[in-house]
Design a protein around this motif. Structure first.
Motif, PDB file in Angstrom:
ATOM      1  N   LEU A 266       0.836  -1.213   0.000  1.00 43.19           N
ATOM      2  CA  LEU A 266       0.000   0.000   0.000  1.00 43.19           C
ATOM      3  C   LEU A 266       0.869   1.260   0.000  1.00 43.19           C
ATOM      4  O   LEU A 266       1.862   1.336   0.723  1.00 43.19           O
ATOM      5  N   THR A 267       0.463   2.261  -0.801  1.00 45.79           N
ATOM      6  CA  THR A 267       1.129   3.567  -0.810  1.00 45.79           C
ATOM      7  C   THR A 267       0.070   4.667  -0.716  1.00 45.79           C
ATOM      8  O   THR A 267      -0.630   4.938  -1.697  1.00 45.79           O
ATOM      9  N   PRO A 268      -0.082   5.289   0.472  1.00 51.85           N
ATOM     10  CA  PRO A 268      -1.146   6.287   0.614  1.00 51.85           C
ATOM     11  C   PRO A 268      -0.856   7.614  -0.082  1.00 51.85           C
ATOM     12  O   PRO A 268      -1.797   8.333  -0.400  1.00 51.85           O
ATOM     13  N   PHE A 269       0.422   7.964  -0.291  1.00 51.19           N
ATOM     14  CA  PHE A 269       0.759   9.225  -0.979  1.00 51.19           C
ATOM     15  C   PHE A 269       1.510   8.829  -2.248  1.00 51.19           C
ATOM     16  O   PHE A 269       2.742   8.843  -2.286  1.00 51.19           O
ATOM     17  N   MET A 270       0.769   8.492  -3.288  1.00 50.52           N
ATOM     18  CA  MET A 270       1.350   7.774  -4.424  1.00 50.52           C
ATOM     19  C   MET A 270       2.165   8.664  -5.357  1.00 50.52           C
ATOM     20  O   MET A 270       3.040   8.164  -6.080  1.00 50.52           O
ATOM     21  N   GLY A 271       1.904   9.989  -5.394  1.00 45.37           N
ATOM     22  CA  GLY A 271       2.606  10.837  -6.355  1.00 45.37           C
ATOM     23  C   GLY A 271       2.429  10.282  -7.755  1.00 45.37           C
ATOM     24  O   GLY A 271       1.320   9.950  -8.185  1.00 45.37           O
ATOM     25  N   VAL A 272       3.558  10.122  -8.477  1.00 47.33           N
ATOM     26  CA  VAL A 272       3.488   9.628  -9.859  1.00 47.33           C
ATOM     27  C   VAL A 272       3.573   8.098  -9.920  1.00 47.33           C
ATOM     28  O   VAL A 272       3.742   7.523 -10.988  1.00 47.33           O
ATOM     29  N   GLU A 275       6.256   3.806  -5.962  1.00 45.92           N
ATOM     30  CA  GLU A 275       6.216   2.640  -5.069  1.00 45.92           C
ATOM     31  C   GLU A 275       5.334   1.542  -5.662  1.00 45.92           C
ATOM     32  O   GLU A 275       5.688   0.352  -5.627  1.00 45.92           O
ATOM     33  N   SER A 276       4.177   1.940  -6.216  1.00 48.00           N
ATOM     34  CA  SER A 276       3.250   0.945  -6.785  1.00 48.00           C
ATOM     35  C   SER A 276       3.869   0.304  -8.030  1.00 48.00           C
ATOM     36  O   SER A 276       3.700  -0.898  -8.274  1.00 48.00           O
ATOM     37  N   TYR A 277       4.585   1.104  -8.791  1.00 47.40           N
ATOM     38  CA  TYR A 277       5.251   0.630 -10.009  1.00 47.40           C
ATOM     39  C   TYR A 277       6.263  -0.470  -9.678  1.00 47.40           C
ATOM     40  O   TYR A 277       6.275  -1.544 -10.290  1.00 47.40           O
ATOM     41  N   VAL A 278       7.108  -0.205  -8.686  1.00 52.79           N
ATOM     42  CA  VAL A 278       8.127  -1.207  -8.327  1.00 52.79           C
ATOM     43  C   VAL A 278       7.449  -2.445  -7.720  1.00 52.79           C
ATOM     44  O   VAL A 278       7.836  -3.585  -8.011  1.00 52.79           O
ATOM     45  N   ALA A 279       6.416  -2.214  -6.904  1.00 59.65           N
ATOM     46  CA  ALA A 279       5.717  -3.349  -6.273  1.00 59.65           C
ATOM     47  C   ALA A 279       5.229  -4.321  -7.348  1.00 59.65           C
ATOM     48  O   ALA A 279       5.486  -5.534  -7.272  1.00 59.65           O
ATOM     49  N   VAL A 280       4.542  -3.802  -8.353  1.00 61.20           N
ATOM     50  CA  VAL A 280       4.017  -4.679  -9.411  1.00 61.20           C
ATOM     51  C   VAL A 280       5.170  -5.305 -10.202  1.00 61.20           C
ATOM     52  O   VAL A 280       5.152  -6.506 -10.512  1.00 61.20           O
ATOM     53  N   VAL A 287      -1.610  -1.158  -4.054  1.00 64.97           N
ATOM     54  CA  VAL A 287      -2.739  -0.249  -3.854  1.00 64.97           C
ATOM     55  C   VAL A 287      -2.118   1.132  -3.665  1.00 64.97           C
ATOM     56  O   VAL A 287      -1.287   1.321  -2.774  1.00 64.97           O
ATOM     57  N   GLY A 288      -2.470   2.090  -4.532  1.00 63.54           N
ATOM     58  CA  GLY A 288      -1.890   3.434  -4.456  1.00 63.54           C
ATOM     59  C   GLY A 288      -2.985   4.484  -4.445  1.00 63.54           C
ATOM     60  O   GLY A 288      -4.008   4.324  -5.115  1.00 63.54           O
ATOM     61  N   ILE A 289      -2.750   5.560  -3.675  1.00 65.00           N
ATOM     62  CA  ILE A 289      -3.765   6.624  -3.559  1.00 65.00           C
ATOM     63  C   ILE A 289      -3.071   7.980  -3.729  1.00 65.00           C
ATOM     64  O   ILE A 289      -2.058   8.239  -3.075  1.00 65.00           O
ATOM     65  N   GLU A 290      -3.630   8.820  -4.599  1.00 59.88           N
ATOM     66  CA  GLU A 290      -3.048  10.156  -4.827  1.00 59.88           C
ATOM     67  C   GLU A 290      -4.171  11.170  -4.977  1.00 59.88           C
ATOM     68  O   GLU A 290      -5.116  10.961  -5.730  1.00 59.88           O
ATOM     69  N   LEU A 291      -4.025  12.292  -4.258  1.00 58.95           N
ATOM     70  CA  LEU A 291      -5.061  13.327  -4.255  1.00 58.95           C
ATOM     71  C   LEU A 291      -4.993  14.213  -5.501  1.00 58.95           C
ATOM     72  O   LEU A 291      -6.025  14.588  -6.072  1.00 58.95           O
TER      73      LEU A 291
END
Ligand code: SAM
Length: 321
Positions: A266-272, A275-280, A287-291
């Motif tokens: 999980l990455t709550p402050f995903m930016g671009v 973290e999610s990219y490397v995880a996959v 799971v990534g979340i960006e405002l």
């Protein structure tokens, strides 16, 4: 749950909205690992949205808001599992006569209050001239020490703080044939390469042992600062400061070490989306979340390429060279 936008695939779910609201809808005790950089207590200002943690009135208000994030992270994390927070010391300003705020220390105390143990700190070294040129920090210059060194600053390190949720870990994060790739910029010695993926006794696995010695270091001075995801395209005209994506080597090390293949990161402050990219790319689910919508859109593009993530130190060269 109604969110501004989302992409859900077999390997990842990314959301464009406030991370606190999205996390409130995630089930308890299901996240295996989390890693992220929060907004640095107001140091950079990403948007004028009042849910943006970089848009708080002051440092105290930031921590009140961030407290909800850490409480939710604790609730959704499996007992005994890890969350990793990337941060730095925060300067009081840029007048040339500033002081530092102990942001990492305040993050540690918040996690201890919210049900985590503080278990490790990695210090990521930064080259002073490079930092000066990138940030234009007034007290970080040769001229300062020529004029009056009492005002001389440092190129503050970054830190990766590691916390473990209270409770027993029921599923070990095991590496039965050791660590099989190295993420960093100092190649491993030639003579250990033949032990890669060593299936024999792990006391003989000199390849993995070399990597472990680097990864278990309190100082990481072998991170490639320039191996980051593309981000320039998502800059908006009125952006005061712009997102700096987290170095892929840092993320690769933490995810490889602290989670199993197939688990959820999980990455709550995903930016671009770094973290999610490397995880996959490393065979985990993300799971990534960006405002901020412009960053989220860049993350959507980056995630489409995630399966092509190239583990450094394997056969190919660096991704963006
Ligand atoms: C330090 S940046 C993260 C950069 C990221 N590590 C990367 O590599 O792209 C922090 C991010 O948090 C986002 N943010 C701030 N408040 C948020 C909130 N309440 N919910 C979700 N994202 C938020 C900002 O827009 C910014 O993109």
């Amino acid at each position: 749950m109604a969110v501004k936008d989302q992409v859900i695939t077999d390997n990842y779910a990314i959301y464009n909205d406030d991370c606190i609201e999205v996390m409130e809808n995630l089930p308890k005790d299901k996240i295996h690992f989390s890693i992220y950089s929060p907004p640095f207590g107001g140091l950079y200002h990403y948007s004028s949205n009042d849910r943006d943690l970089s848009n708080c009135q002051d440092y105290e208000e930031f921590f009140e808001h961030y407290g909800y994030v850490v409480e939710e992270l604790n609730r959704v994390t499996m007992p005994g599992r890890i969350t990793a927070v990337h941060c730095t010391d925060v300067p009081s300003g840029n007048s040339g006569k500033d002081y530092l705020i102990d942001f990492p220390g305040d993050i540690i105390r918040l996690h201890e209050k919210c049900g985590f143990h503080f278990i490790a700190r990695h210090t990521i070294w930064k080259e002073p001239l490079w930092v000066r040129n990138r940030t234009m920090t007034h007290n970080l210059s040769h001229k300062t020490i020529v004029d009056d060194a009492v005002y001389g600053g440092v190129a503050s390190a970054d830190y990766l703080l590691i916390f473990r949720k209270h409770g027993e870990n029921k599923v070990p994060v095991a590496h039965p044939t050791g660590l099989s790739h190295y993420a960093g910029e100092c190649p491993l010695p030639e003579e250990v390469l033949k032990y890669k993926d060593w299936g024999g006794k792990q006391t003989e696995n000199r390849y993995s042992h070399q990597i472990w010695r680097r990864y278990a270091s309190s100082v990481w001075d072998d991170i490639n600062q320039f191996r980051v995801l593309p981000f320039a395209d998502c800059k908006e005209e009125d952006d005061e400061k712009h997102v700096h994506p987290l170095q892929l080597d840092i993320i690769d090390r933490a995810i490889t070490l602290r989670s199993n293949v197939g688990e959820t990161v999980l990455t709550p402050f995903m930016g671009v989306g770094s973290e999610s990219y490397v995880a996959v790319g490393l065979g985990r689910k993300a799971v990534g979340i960006e405002l901020k919508t412009s960053y989220y859109r860049q993350a959507v593009k980056n995630m489409e390429n995630a399966p092509e993530y190239t583990k450094p130190g394997t056969t190919q060269g660096d991704l963006f060279e």
